[in-house]
Design an enzyme around this catalytic site. Structure first.
Site, PDB file in Angstrom:
ATOM      1  N   ASP A  44       0.910  -1.038  -0.023  1.00  0.00           N
ATOM      2  CA  ASP A  44      -0.077  -0.018   0.036  1.00  0.00           C
ATOM      3  C   ASP A  44       0.830   1.332  -0.082  1.00  0.00           C
ATOM      4  O   ASP A  44       0.357   2.274  -0.129  1.00  0.00           O
ATOM      5  CB  ASP A  44      -0.976   0.024   1.193  1.00  0.00           C
ATOM      6  CG  ASP A  44      -0.434  -0.022   2.624  1.00  0.00           C
ATOM      7  OD1 ASP A  44       0.743  -0.173   2.664  1.00  0.00           O
ATOM      8  OD2 ASP A  44      -1.059   0.019   3.636  1.00  0.00           O
ATOM      9  N   LYS A 112      -1.097  -9.429   3.231  1.00  0.00           N
ATOM     10  CA  LYS A 112      -0.225  -8.837   4.338  1.00  0.00           C
ATOM     11  C   LYS A 112      -1.100  -7.809   5.278  1.00  0.00           C
ATOM     12  O   LYS A 112      -1.895  -7.167   4.583  1.00  0.00           O
ATOM     13  CB  LYS A 112       0.944  -8.132   3.850  1.00  0.00           C
ATOM     14  CG  LYS A 112       1.876  -7.637   4.983  1.00  0.00           C
ATOM     15  CD  LYS A 112       3.272  -7.302   4.390  1.00  0.00           C
ATOM     16  CE  LYS A 112       3.336  -5.909   3.908  1.00  0.00           C
ATOM     17  NZ  LYS A 112       2.509  -4.547   4.564  1.00  0.00           N
ATOM     18  N   GLU A 114      -1.130  -5.302   8.974  1.00  0.00           N
ATOM     19  CA  GLU A 114      -0.419  -4.746   9.701  1.00  0.00           C
ATOM     20  C   GLU A 114      -1.075  -4.678  11.306  1.00  0.00           C
ATOM     21  O   GLU A 114      -2.213  -4.343  11.282  1.00  0.00           O
ATOM     22  CB  GLU A 114      -0.278  -3.353   9.512  1.00  0.00           C
ATOM     23  CG  GLU A 114       0.642  -3.010   7.951  1.00  0.00           C
ATOM     24  CD  GLU A 114       0.556  -1.524   7.825  1.00  0.00           C
ATOM     25  OE1 GLU A 114       0.398  -0.709   8.570  1.00  0.00           O
ATOM     26  OE2 GLU A 114       1.165  -1.257   6.959  1.00  0.00           O
ATOM     27  N   GLU A 181       9.435  -3.796  10.439  1.00  0.00           N
ATOM     28  CA  GLU A 181      10.063  -2.591   9.869  1.00  0.00           C
ATOM     29  C   GLU A 181      10.383  -1.708  10.954  1.00  0.00           C
ATOM     30  O   GLU A 181       9.723  -1.509  11.944  1.00  0.00           O
ATOM     31  CB  GLU A 181       8.396  -1.908   9.037  1.00  0.00           C
ATOM     32  CG  GLU A 181       8.948  -0.399   8.647  1.00  0.00           C
ATOM     33  CD  GLU A 181       8.121  -0.049   7.632  1.00  0.00           C
ATOM     34  OE1 GLU A 181       7.082  -0.753   7.254  1.00  0.00           O
ATOM     35  OE2 GLU A 181       7.996   0.879   7.152  1.00  0.00           O
TER      36      GLU A 181
HETATM   37  O1  KIV Z   1       3.402  -1.224   1.529  1.00  0.00           O
HETATM   38  C1  KIV Z   1       4.645  -1.606   1.693  1.00  0.00           C
HETATM   39  O2  KIV Z   1       5.415  -1.177   0.857  1.00  0.00           O
HETATM   40  C2  KIV Z   1       5.322  -2.253   2.703  1.00  0.00           C
HETATM   41  C3  KIV Z   1       6.633  -2.509   2.816  1.00  0.00           C
HETATM   42  C4  KIV Z   1       7.268  -1.263   3.114  1.00  0.00           C
HETATM   43  C5  KIV Z   1       6.902  -3.558   3.913  1.00  0.00           C
HETATM   44  O3  KIV Z   1       4.443  -2.692   3.520  1.00  0.00           O
END
Ligand code: KIV
Length: 264
Positions: A44, A112, A114, A181
């Site tokens: 994102d 993915k 968070e 991160e």
């Molecule tokens: O959105 C993204 O590009 C990410 C990476 C920085 C891990 O989550």
């Protein structure tokens, strides 16, 4: 044939570093894959580097589906992860609907998310329904306002203990990969050692099982200030293909990230 989770797990077991980059369109994704990168993340971060937004918060599921389709179209080997945007996994039901959309319409192999402890039920549900999950701990950009800015996480003992515990809980819930991160290298090393699933670091030191960077950052393209963990691989190589190959080589042989691109 695309790489599988089993093959990625094997890389951790044999100690070979895993390479990951973001991509958002067919041409760059093609070049990234040609350079030998194992994982492409449709992050994102596209909200900031493609759309010019101030944060990742305005990104929608439709945006990620569209960009995942573009990346999918011209790649055949890279393992494909799609980010779940802000609020697209706020409840288990919403998460299941949106993750299914990313897998079905975007043809992602994994999604993915968070966050820490609060995600456990959601991860369990997705994994039970056949949707592989990558966790994301440390600096979680969708919570930038809550965190008070883009800053390193896990520096105090309490925070470090919490991150380690949450990493274990996400693995236990069924996550198969974990992005770390902006956390101190020592903490990322400890988490990577204690988990059986591969960790992919960004600003998290060289001991992670793999590394990820935002494609535009590692090519030196940024609209504002570049984070200190980023290396411009284009500067020394003079071509995009050269930069991508240099990144893969540097991650594989442990030269990137060095001390100047890591936090203590
Ligand atoms: O959105 C993204 O590009 C990410 C990476 C920085 C891990 O989550």
């Amino acid at each position: 044939m695309r790489l599988t989770l089993t093959q990625l797990r094997k890389l951790k077991q044999t100690g070979e570093k895993i390479t990951c980059l973001t991509a958002y369109d067919a041409s760059f994704a093609y070049l990234v894959e040609q350079a030998g990168v194992e994982i492409i993340l449709v992050g994102d971060s596209l909200g900031m580097v493609v759309q010019g937004q101030d944060s990742t918060l305005p990104v929608t599921v439709e945006h990620i589906v569209y960009h995942t389709q573009l990346v999918q179209r011209r790649t055949t080997r890279a393992f494909l992860i799609a980010d779940m945007p802000f609020m697209s996994y706020a409840t288990p039901d919403i998460a299941l609907q949106n993750a299914a959309k990313l897998m079905r319409e975007g043809q992602a192999q994994m999604v993915k998310l968070e966050g820490g402890q609060w995600l456990i039920e959601i991860i369990q549900l997705l994994v039970e329904r056949g949707i592989p999950v990558c966790g994301h701990l440390g600096l979680t950009p969708q919570s930038v306002h809550q965190l008070g800015g883009y800053r390193i996480q896990g520096r105090t003992e309490t925070e470090a203990r919490r991150l380690l515990k949450e990493a274990q809980e996400l693995q236990q819930a069924g996550a198969s990969l974990l992005v770390l991160e902006c956390v101190p290298s020592e903490l990322a090393a400890q988490i990577s050692k204690e988990l059986t699933i591969p960790t992919i670091g960004i600003g998290a030191g060289a001991a992670c099982d793999g590394q990820v960077l935002v494609l535009y950052d590692m090519l030196g393209i940024h609209l504002g200030k570049s984070p200190s963990f980023v290396k411009n691989f284009l500067a020394d190589t003079g071509s995009i293909q050269g930069a991508l190959q240099a990144y893969v080589e540097a991650v594989k042989n442990g030269q990137f990230p060095g001390a100047t691109h890591s936090y203590r």
